[in-house]
Scaffold this motif. Structure first.
Motif, mmCIF file in Angstrom:
data_model
loop_
_atom_site.group_PDB
_atom_site.id
_atom_site.type_symbol
_atom_site.label_atom_id
_atom_site.label_comp_id
_atom_site.label_asym_id
_atom_site.label_seq_id
_atom_site.Cartn_x
_atom_site.Cartn_y
_atom_site.Cartn_z
ATOM 1 N N ASN A 146 10.057 21.250 60.479
ATOM 2 C CA ASN A 146 9.209 20.307 61.222
ATOM 3 C C ASN A 146 9.931 19.009 61.592
ATOM 4 O OD1 ASN A 146 6.955 22.076 60.962
ATOM 5 N ND2 ASN A 146 6.654 21.332 58.878
ATOM 6 N N ILE A 147 11.153 19.142 62.091
ATOM 7 C CA ILE A 147 11.910 17.938 62.449
ATOM 8 C C ILE A 147 12.580 18.037 63.823
ATOM 9 C CG2 ILE A 147 14.016 18.734 61.266
ATOM 10 C CD1 ILE A 147 12.735 15.095 61.554
ATOM 11 N N LEU A 148 12.963 19.225 64.284
ATOM 12 C CA LEU A 148 13.764 19.308 65.501
ATOM 13 C C LEU A 148 13.001 18.912 66.756
ATOM 14 C CD1 LEU A 148 15.901 22.519 64.868
ATOM 15 C CD2 LEU A 148 16.591 20.125 64.665
ATOM 16 N N HIS A 149 11.677 18.882 66.698
ATOM 17 C CA HIS A 149 10.895 18.393 67.840
ATOM 18 C C HIS A 149 10.718 16.875 67.783
ATOM 19 C CE1 HIS A 149 8.099 18.660 64.586
ATOM 20 N NE2 HIS A 149 7.072 18.240 65.298
ATOM 21 N N LEU A 150 11.239 16.251 66.724
ATOM 22 C CA LEU A 150 11.086 14.801 66.540
ATOM 23 C C LEU A 150 12.406 14.048 66.653
ATOM 24 C CD1 LEU A 150 8.600 14.882 63.516
ATOM 25 C CD2 LEU A 150 8.036 14.483 65.927
ATOM 26 N N VAL A 151 13.458 14.716 67.104
ATOM 27 C CA VAL A 151 14.745 14.054 67.289
ATOM 28 C C VAL A 151 15.006 13.875 68.777
ATOM 29 C CG1 VAL A 151 15.680 14.947 65.126
ATOM 30 C CG2 VAL A 151 16.047 16.241 67.246
ATOM 31 N N ASP A 152 15.808 12.875 69.118
ATOM 32 C CA ASP A 152 16.110 12.589 70.521
ATOM 33 C C ASP A 152 16.861 13.735 71.193
ATOM 34 O OD1 ASP A 152 15.001 10.014 71.050
ATOM 35 O OD2 ASP A 152 16.524 9.133 69.756
ATOM 36 N N ASP A 153 17.798 14.334 70.463
ATOM 37 C CA ASP A 153 18.689 15.327 71.065
ATOM 38 C C ASP A 153 18.858 16.481 70.080
ATOM 39 O OD1 ASP A 153 20.884 16.805 71.999
ATOM 40 O OD2 ASP A 153 21.882 15.038 72.829
ATOM 41 N N ARG A 154 18.159 17.573 70.319
ATOM 42 C CA ARG A 154 18.211 18.683 69.358
ATOM 43 C C ARG A 154 19.589 19.342 69.319
ATOM 44 N NH1 ARG A 154 14.875 20.384 73.490
ATOM 45 N NH2 ARG A 154 15.463 22.264 74.664
ATOM 46 N N HIS A 155 20.304 19.363 70.453
ATOM 47 C CA HIS A 155 21.648 19.944 70.445
ATOM 48 C C HIS A 155 22.578 19.129 69.545
ATOM 49 C CE1 HIS A 155 20.083 21.985 74.034
ATOM 50 N NE2 HIS A 155 21.022 22.889 73.823
ATOM 51 N N ARG A 156 22.489 17.813 69.639
ATOM 52 C CA ARG A 156 23.324 16.965 68.792
ATOM 53 C C ARG A 156 22.968 17.151 67.316
ATOM 54 N NH1 ARG A 156 22.755 11.386 70.802
ATOM 55 N NH2 ARG A 156 21.000 11.150 69.378
ATOM 56 N N ALA A 157 21.679 17.231 67.031
ATOM 57 C CA ALA A 157 21.255 17.459 65.648
ATOM 58 C C ALA A 157 21.779 18.799 65.134
ATOM 59 C CB ALA A 157 19.739 17.414 65.556
ATOM 60 N N LEU A 158 21.715 19.815 65.962
ATOM 61 C CA LEU A 158 22.202 21.132 65.552
ATOM 62 C C LEU A 158 23.711 21.133 65.349
ATOM 63 C CD1 LEU A 158 19.975 23.301 67.892
ATOM 64 C CD2 LEU A 158 19.909 23.316 65.385
ATOM 65 N N ARG A 159 24.438 20.386 66.163
ATOM 66 C CA ARG A 159 25.889 20.289 65.965
ATOM 67 C C ARG A 159 26.210 19.574 64.654
ATOM 68 N NH1 ARG A 159 25.792 19.502 71.680
ATOM 69 N NH2 ARG A 159 25.767 17.236 71.437
ATOM 70 N N THR A 160 25.434 18.547 64.337
ATOM 71 C CA THR A 160 25.615 17.855 63.052
ATOM 72 C C THR A 160 25.379 18.820 61.902
ATOM 73 O OG1 THR A 160 24.955 15.713 63.958
ATOM 74 C CG2 THR A 160 24.744 16.006 61.574
ATOM 75 N N ILE A 161 24.320 19.596 61.987
ATOM 76 C CA ILE A 161 24.010 20.570 60.943
ATOM 77 C C ILE A 161 25.135 21.593 60.817
ATOM 78 C CG2 ILE A 161 22.446 22.483 60.384
ATOM 79 C CD1 ILE A 161 20.198 20.686 61.667
ATOM 80 N N MET A 162 25.614 22.083 61.935
ATOM 81 C CA MET A 162 26.718 23.037 61.912
ATOM 82 C C MET A 162 27.930 22.456 61.186
ATOM 83 S SD MET A 162 28.072 25.986 62.874
ATOM 84 C CE MET A 162 27.321 26.744 64.316
ATOM 85 N N GLY A 163 28.262 21.195 61.474
ATOM 86 C CA GLY A 163 29.420 20.568 60.849
ATOM 87 C C GLY A 163 29.265 20.356 59.356
ATOM 88 N N LEU A 164 28.035 20.179 58.879
ATOM 89 C CA LEU A 164 27.800 19.938 57.459
ATOM 90 C C LEU A 164 27.740 21.218 56.634
ATOM 91 C CD1 LEU A 164 25.109 17.110 57.669
ATOM 92 C CD2 LEU A 164 27.484 16.863 56.929
ATOM 93 N N LEU A 165 27.578 22.345 57.305
ATOM 94 C CA LEU A 165 27.512 23.620 56.595
ATOM 95 C C LEU A 165 28.900 24.178 56.312
ATOM 96 C CD1 LEU A 165 24.638 25.609 58.356
ATOM 97 C CD2 LEU A 165 24.759 25.039 55.915
ATOM 98 N N ARG A 166 29.026 24.806 55.155
ATOM 99 C CA ARG A 166 30.241 25.546 54.847
ATOM 100 C C ARG A 166 30.272 26.843 55.650
ATOM 101 N NH1 ARG A 166 29.101 24.232 48.508
ATOM 102 N NH2 ARG A 166 29.989 22.119 48.549
ATOM 103 N N PRO A 167 31.453 27.381 55.921
ATOM 104 C CA PRO A 167 31.511 28.677 56.615
ATOM 105 C C PRO A 167 30.682 29.724 55.876
ATOM 106 C CG PRO A 167 33.682 27.671 56.533
ATOM 107 C CD PRO A 167 32.793 26.817 55.676
#
Length: 209
Positions: free
Chosen positions: A113-134
């Motif tokens: 319940n957060i991705l509809h409340l961010v300015d830029d969902r693509h940027r948020a998803l890229r941040t998430i991708m970078g924080l995850l381990r392979p």
């Protein structure tokens, strides 16, 4: 973002007292999430609110962090963690863009319940991708409020004017969110059957190893 945080601060106490809107669906989401957790995992919940999901997951993992932009929400989350005796939990007051963890810090990242409340969902998803381990898992539950003619587009400005809605609310379809998840590089996307409302996007995706 100050106005956005102020809205959530203002409703934090009343929000914490509300029962889960659809408990059976939430329980099915939890069950699907549990399947992807290991006792050794380090987990992050983005948009953790008052910490309910974090505290539900905490007994099943090694370490879990919750992040939310609302100081009021985080204060309640800390209070609940102390009452539960959850010593593997840490809460942080910050937006997605302000997360200060090292790259590849987490085995699992949740965004309920957060991705509809961010300015830029693509940027948020890229941040998430970078924080995850392979090989790490991204677990998302998002209300997708429709297309360009959705009624919420008309109602939202009025609701916001009267303090009944946050300052940021993005309207998109489930297919658009799924496309964004795939575009940033997530793979093996699965969508468990929750018997949830059709505009709920619940999916589990994997960062390539």
């Amino acid at each position: 973002m100050i106005a956005h945080a102020r809205f959530w601060d203002g409703i934090a106490e009343s929000y914490a007292k509300k029962p889960v809107a659809n408990l059976p669906v939430y329980q099915r989401k939890l069950a699907a999430t549990y399947e992807h957790l290991r006792p050794s995992d380090v987990v992050l919940d983005i948009g953790c609110g008052t910490g309910s999901l974090v505290l539900d997951l905490a007994p099943r993992v090694s370490e879990i962090h919750g992040a939310d932009l609302s100081e009021g929400m985080v204060a309640i989350a800390n209070r609940k963690a102390r009452a539960q005796g959850a010593d593997n939990v840490t809460f942080h007051t910050c937006t997605v863009d302000q997360l200060e963890f090292a790259a590849e810090s987490f085995d699992v990242i949740c965004a309920y319940n957060i991705l509809h409340l961010v300015d830029d969902r693509h940027r948020a998803l890229r941040t998430i991708m970078g924080l995850l381990r392979p090989g790490g898992k991204f677990i998302s539950s998002t209300p997708c409020l429709g297309g360009p003619w959705s009624p919420i587009r008309l109602l939202f400005p009025v609701m916001r004017l009267f303090g009944k809605a946050p300052s940021v609310l993005r309207v998109f379809k489930p297919a658009q969110l799924e496309e964004a998840v795939r575009e940033v590089g997530f793979r093996d996307l699965i969508k468990p059957e929750l018997h949830a409302p059709p505009r709920t996007f619940f999916a589990i995706a994997t960062k390539p190893a």
